[in-house]
Scaffold this motif. Structure first.
Motif, PDB file in Angstrom:
ATOM      1  N   ASN A 252       0.821  -1.207   0.000  1.00 58.72           N
ATOM      2  CA  ASN A 252       0.000   0.000   0.000  1.00 58.72           C
ATOM      3  C   ASN A 252       0.854   1.256   0.000  1.00 58.72           C
ATOM      4  O   ASN A 252       0.593   2.201  -0.736  1.00 58.72           O
ATOM      5  CB  ASN A 252      -0.941   0.021   1.209  1.00 58.72           C
ATOM      6  N   ARG A 256       1.323   3.965  -3.215  1.00 55.48           N
ATOM      7  CA  ARG A 256       1.102   5.401  -3.122  1.00 55.48           C
ATOM      8  C   ARG A 256       2.285   6.147  -3.746  1.00 55.48           C
ATOM      9  O   ARG A 256       2.118   7.089  -4.496  1.00 55.48           O
ATOM     10  CB  ARG A 256       0.941   5.800  -1.656  1.00 55.48           C
ATOM     11  N   SER A 259       2.212   5.720  -7.566  1.00 59.52           N
ATOM     12  CA  SER A 259       1.144   6.519  -8.171  1.00 59.52           C
ATOM     13  C   SER A 259       1.575   7.961  -8.293  1.00 59.52           C
ATOM     14  O   SER A 259       1.372   8.615  -9.310  1.00 59.52           O
ATOM     15  CB  SER A 259      -0.113   6.454  -7.310  1.00 59.52           C
ATOM     16  N   SER A 260       2.162   8.470  -7.237  1.00 54.01           N
ATOM     17  CA  SER A 260       2.512   9.873  -7.232  1.00 54.01           C
ATOM     18  C   SER A 260       3.742  10.129  -8.100  1.00 54.01           C
ATOM     19  O   SER A 260       3.835  11.148  -8.776  1.00 54.01           O
ATOM     20  CB  SER A 260       2.682  10.307  -5.779  1.00 54.01           C
TER      21      SER A 260
ATOM     22  N   GLN B 244      -4.814   1.000  -2.858  1.00 55.26           N
ATOM     23  CA  GLN B 244      -5.185   1.180  -4.258  1.00 55.26           C
ATOM     24  C   GLN B 244      -6.032   0.030  -4.810  1.00 55.26           C
ATOM     25  O   GLN B 244      -7.026   0.249  -5.501  1.00 55.26           O
ATOM     26  CB  GLN B 244      -3.922   1.327  -5.097  1.00 55.26           C
ATOM     27  N   ASP B 264      -2.937  14.083  -0.447  1.00 48.77           N
ATOM     28  CA  ASP B 264      -1.690  13.316  -0.432  1.00 48.77           C
ATOM     29  C   ASP B 264      -1.899  11.843  -0.784  1.00 48.77           C
ATOM     30  O   ASP B 264      -0.974  11.062  -0.715  1.00 48.77           O
ATOM     31  CB  ASP B 264      -1.030  13.445   0.952  1.00 48.77           C
ATOM     32  N   ARG B 265      -3.142  11.459  -1.144  1.00 48.46           N
ATOM     33  CA  ARG B 265      -3.388  10.049  -1.439  1.00 48.46           C
ATOM     34  C   ARG B 265      -3.381   9.773  -2.950  1.00 48.46           C
ATOM     35  O   ARG B 265      -4.416   9.489  -3.561  1.00 48.46           O
ATOM     36  CB  ARG B 265      -4.721   9.607  -0.829  1.00 48.46           C
ATOM     37  N   ASP B 267      -2.441   7.263  -4.561  1.00 53.96           N
ATOM     38  CA  ASP B 267      -2.895   5.919  -4.930  1.00 53.96           C
ATOM     39  C   ASP B 267      -4.412   5.881  -5.087  1.00 53.96           C
ATOM     40  O   ASP B 267      -4.932   5.339  -6.060  1.00 53.96           O
ATOM     41  CB  ASP B 267      -2.430   4.888  -3.886  1.00 53.96           C
TER      42      ASP B 267
END
Lengths: 706, 353
Positions: A252, A256, A259-260, B244, B264-265, B267
């Motif tokens: 997880n 993140r 993704s960023s 996600q 800030d998320r 995902d």
């Protein structure tokens, strides 16, 4: 094979073997990126190099050109290191000039936001309109040790070797190059992928697979956009040589970050495991894995089987190695009597002549030599690990030399060492490394490498199978899908009808609107029956008491009917209740779950597990991407930890495992035929004793929009 | 001169849309028709006038010339209720009658809109259901369907109270699965009791939607990309705080949604963008990564940055979406279409006289 894999690798030739290279943005300041690339190129590349810079007349004695159009000779490859906004113009110029390959080092694209993404899009379109292939942007460049090409700002060319490396992370590239230099590891090709506006791992895998100088392909990836394209390219490559991939960002927290950082979905652990497995990719979990595996594959022959011999001069490490062998699913080789005899004749009486062979602490090089020769000659041994701890009398370098000699004679059998320590054993390790025998600090690690190599061998030599096609009733599925309407959910009778159309058995089921109707249906189906509330919102019926099984007579049915309605009223008052189904009760059998979830990158991912706590609490499930072969379907069933329960324990009957395999294959065909199906659960599939089949008791299907 | 009063058994049952559209309908049939809301229950301030939001909307939609304090002479507020509970009441009926007469003057017909529930106003001696008799009107009961059996009680109680003044019932927001019960059981039963049915209007989630622009405005947010998609409609919302993989499966369940999550998320944001999402609402005033904005822009999904925590954003959004307020020309038109399609307008006109 997907389009990507069929695409001729020839289109990427100019990247690795250009006749002439232009460096756009090479300047006079020696620390600027364009200049570093120019200098790196100069260091080893034999062909013409043209610096392009309107502000300079010459660089290092090379005439500078104001633009690409002004270069007199042919140019196969351009490297672009100018500010982001100017790149599209450079590509346009190069396109008009007929250049077919560009490496864009410049940053300032997708990674910077909306405007950058627009620029990147424009860049890719311009390149495409000229039939030009593009590496990057926002990358470090590439290196090819066979042509002496270093179009990167990652430092000097590494030594030549069999490992190809490509990476989505530029920073990791430089770190690995530095590590390789220290560890004296050689590379064939080195590619930094950057933003992957055009060229990605999908294009490069077939090229590296066909490259005779590459023996093993290693890759660091964060996100894959076209999962199926990747699988096809990876399958093509891994049939030819090992492909090792480190896929980052599957936790997880990692997802993140991915993704960023990249703006692509990180993808789930399960889907990547399935994709890698089905395309023969070896998964590395750490950077250390990548290189240990790569060194193993590139320096040693593939082991033919799991039987491993251990030779040691100390008991403790030998025991640890034996533990590691069993834990990792390898086998300690049983020596032939002749081998035991030879060992007994050549070693002191206190030595252990069975596997692991203990040559004792006072062993000199000659004793190691005799033991290694004997075990490698044994046809029951597929590979060997030699352990050495530095005792006062141990002849470290000499032992290494004898070992190299024996390993060369054994030819087809891989030999790994584990010279434990650092200061004392260092000299021996250096000798081994130069001879291409990998040394690992601890026995567990050495065993892990051999295991990975055996897995690869077995996977590659496994039989290839056809994907079966069953005769099915497509029109029935089509009708059900058209009926699903705005809810996008197919439930109960509708959903059961869909799987039945694909030949999966279902119990007789009818919808009742009143208790009276339910009684009539039950009379026709014969007791016992199951009652279930039907509402699209109702996903977990048993949680709210919206299902009653084992109803044996009219009295029980009336009561159950009332209870179900009042439970739905109480716990889900907003549910759109369509009625209550009466279903023929299937008696006996084990509950298993078959599922499918459409992955945005890889497509339909099939899931299998035992029903109830086994799936929900223990997460004891297996995954494969559809379509699957009969062997893959069988693996899915056999791979779960609770598989012995299906085989029958403590006198229980063996479940009809063939029926599960058949249902998995039919489900696979269903979800491939109907890509609108986004999620599907057969929960439970009731599996009867061997030979009696399996019945889908409840099915839920969710369709995609539009 | 006749008036028809729309009453309901619960708030948000569709009275405003029906009232305004009925006035339009009667006008189109050549009558001079007007709107009147005797007791307001949606306090709002327009310029310095304290008034009712439905009245404001009706005035605008129908081009009414009467001042707001005539269109809705009395507004219920909790402050006033408190005073009344302590000190007893002033009779508000006379003031309602005066306003009513003045609005009715010169018109063939008035549509009266009752406040939220038909029992509202009892404390003031002006209960909606009693005003029907006081103003010599006839009543139409708008029933928003929950449980088709339970509503029968409400209709019967209203009928006991209103007697012959109850012209009939409109069933609104009817689920597909309830149609049969209404058609075959409830409506025939009511007919036997002398209560007419004017039709049933099916449930339509799209009427609950609001535009991305209105959501942005209501949340005081700033749009970071895909500004040209401001008129896209938001039908529902979801909150993302999971990983996600789970988020992806969760977000698939609903379309045309606003996804509310932390800036800030990345995902969760990316998972939302992979599914049918109308806009992203990012809380905490955390700028999302540039890469996310690039993806959102390319998919045409506005990203709205708000300076509040997720819980507050959820509460605000909840109060906006899901409660049908027809204070919007588009929705009014949609409602008119549905009225034409599903109601027996002639029968209604007849009932009004």
């Amino acid at each position: 094979m997907a389009e990507a894999a069929r695409r001729p690798g020839g289109a990427l030739n100019p990247f690795f073997a250009p006749r002439a290279v232009a460096v756009v943005g090479a300047g006079r300041e020696p620390e600027k990126v364009g200049r570093v690339i120019f200098d790196n190129l100069l260091a080893a590349f034999g062909g013409p190099i043209y610096p392009v810079n309107p502000k300079a007349a010459e660089i290092e004695g090379h005439r500078c050109f104001p633009s690409i159009a002004d270069i007199p000779g042919p140019v196969d490859l351009i490297v672009v290191a100018v500010p982001g906004r100017q790149v599209a113009g450079v590509i346009e110029d190069a396109g008009r000039r007929g250049v077919k390959a560009a490496i864009v080092i410049s940053a300032g694209f997708k990674e910077t936001g909306v405007e950058g993404a627009r620029l990147e899009d424009e860049l890719a379109k311009t390149a495409e309109s000229y039939g030009m292939r593009l590496l990057g942007p926002n990358c470090l460049g590439l290196m090819d040790t066979s042509t002496g090409l270093n179009v990167s700002f990652a430092g000097a060319l590494p030594r030549a070797g069999g490992i190809a490396f490509m990476s989505q992370s530029g920073a990791l590239c430089t770190a690995i190059l530095d590590w390789a230099k220290g560890a004296e590891v050689g590379f064939s090709k080195f590619v930094s992928l950057g933003n992957k506006a055009d060229i990605s791992e999908i294009d490069l895998l077939p090229v590296l697979a066909d490259d005779p100088r590459t023996t093993v392909i290693t890759t660091y990836l964060e996100g894959i956009k076209d999962g199926r394209g990747f699988m096809a390219a990876a399958a093509y490559a891994s049939a030819r040589k090992p492909v090792i991939v480190l896929k980052a960002g599957t936790t997880n927290a990692g997802a993140r970050a991915v993704s960023s950082h990249t703006g692509t979905l990180a993808g789930s652990e399960n889907v990547y495991n399935a994709a890698f497995r089905q395309s023969g990719v070896i998964r590395a979990n750490t950077v250390e894995d990548i290189f240990d595996f790569a060194v193993g594959f590139s320096s040693q022959p593939l082991p033919k089987g799991r039987r491993l011999a251990i030779v040691t001069n100390a008991g403790g490490p030998g025991i640890m190695a034996a533990d590691a062998v069993e834990r990792q699913g390898m086998w300690l080789a049983d020596f032939q009597p002749a081998t035991v005899e030879t060992l007994r004749a050549g070693l002191p009486a206190e030595a252990n002549v069975y596997n692991p062979v203990d040559v004792l602490g006072d062993a000199l090089a000659d004793r190691y030599d005799r033991a290694i020769a004997a075990v490698l000659k044994d046809p029951h041994v597929d590979s060997a690990i030699v352990l050495l701890t530095p005792q006062a009398m141990t002849e470290i370098v000499q032992t290494a030399k004898e070992l190299i000699k024996q390993a060369r004679q054994a030819k087809a059998k891989p030999v790994f060492t584990c010279f434990m320590g650092q200061a004392e054993v260092g000299k021996g390790i250096k000798v081994l490394r130069q001879a291409g025998i990998p040394n690992f600090s601890f026995p567990e690690r050495a065993v892990a490498i051999v295991r990975t190599m055996v897995d690869y061998t077995e996977n590659r030599t496994g039989p290839t199978e056809e994907i079966p096609r069953f005769p099915v009733d497509r029109s029935r599925v089509e009708a059900a899908i058209n009926e699903s309407g705005k809810h996008r959910n197919l439930i109960d009778a509708q959903a059961l009808g869909v799987v039945e159309a694909y030949g999966i058995k279902v119990p007789r089921t009818e919808l009742a609107h009143t208790a009276r109707e339910a009684l009539d249906i039950a009379a026709e189906l014969k007791y016992p029956v199951v009652l279930k509330a039907v509402a699209p919102e109702l996903l977990h019926k048993s949680d709210i008491g919206a299902i009653a099984a084992g109803i044996a007579n009219d009295f029980e049915l009336r009561r159950a009917y009332r209870e179900i309605l009042s439970n739905v009223d109480r716990f889900m008052p907003d549910a759109e209740l369509w009625g209550v189904t009466v279903q023929e009760m299937v008696r006996g059998g084990s509950e298993v779950i078959l599922g499918m979830n459409d992955d945005p990158q890889f497509g339909p991912l099939l899931m299998f597990g035992l029903g109830g706590i086994y799936v929900e609490v223990l997460k004891d499930v297996s995954f494969r991407l559809a379509p699957i072969t009969p062997a893959e379907a069988k693996e899915m069933v056999e791979e779960i930890r609770s598989y012995p329960l299906l085989q029958g324990v403590r006198g229980g009957a063996r479940a009809d495992i063939e029926a599960i395999v058949d249902a998995l294959l039919r489900l696979s065909q269903l979800v491939v035929d109907w890509p609108q199906i986004q999620e599907l659960d057969i929960n439970p599939l009731l599996v009867l004793p061997a030979g009696q089949g399996a019945v889908a008791a409840d099915v839920r299907i969710m369709m995609s929009e539009g | 001169m006749k008036s028809l009063m729309l009453l309901s058994t619960e708030p948000y049952s569709g009275k405003t849309g029906l009232s305004v559209n009925l006035v339009l309908e009667f006008r189109s049939r050549g009558h001079t028709a007007g709107y009147f809301k005797p007791v307001g229950n949606l306090p709002t301030r327009i310029d310095s006038t304290f008034t009712d939001a439905d009245a404001v909307f009706a005035k605008k939609a129908l081009d009414l010339t009467e001042p707001l304090d005539r269109l809705c002479p009395h507004i219920l507020t909790s402050g006033e209720s408190r005073r009344r509970l302590k000190d007893g009441a002033e009779d508000i009926v006379p003031k309602i009658k005066i306003a009513y007469d003045s609005v009715l003057n010169g018109k063939d017909l008035l549509i009266l809109e009752g406040s939220g529930h038909m029992n509202d106003g009892r404390l003031y001696g002006a209960m909606a259901v009693d005003l029907v008799g006081l103003l010599d009107a006839r009543a139409v009961l708008v029933v928003k369907l929950d449980n088709p059996y339970e509503i029968v009680d409400d209709v019967l109680v209203a009928s006991d109270r209103l007697g012959g003044a109850l012209a009939g019932v409109i069933f609104n927001w009817v689920n597909a699965n309830q149609r049969e019960v209404i058609e075959e059981l409830v409506a025939p039963f009511l007919a036997r009791q002398g209560i007419a049915s004017f039709g049933m209007i099916p449930r339509d989630e799209s009427l609950l939607a609001i535009s991305v622009d209105s959501l942005t405005k209501a949340l005081g947010g700033r749009v970071l990309c895909a500004e040209n998609h401001g008129s896209d409609s938001v039908e529902t919302f979801m909150v993302g705080a999971m990983g996600q993989e789970q988020a992806l499966r969760f977000f698939r369940r609903k379309s045309h949604k606003a996804v509310i999550t932390g800036g800030d998320r990345a995902d969760v944001q990316l998972a939302a963008l992979e599914t049918n999402t109308a806009c992203l609402v990012l809380t905490g005033n955390y700028m999302p990564p540039a890469t996310i904005l690039a993806v959102a822009e390319s998919k045409g999904v506005p990203v709205v940055l708000v300076d509040m925590d997720t819980l507050t954003a959820v509460e605000r959004t909840e109060s906006l979406i899901g409660h049908l307020r027809v204070h919007d020309e588009e929705k009014l038109k949609a409602m008119r279409q549905r009225m034409d399609e599903y109601l027996d307008i002639d029968k209604l006109c007849e009932a009004a006289g």
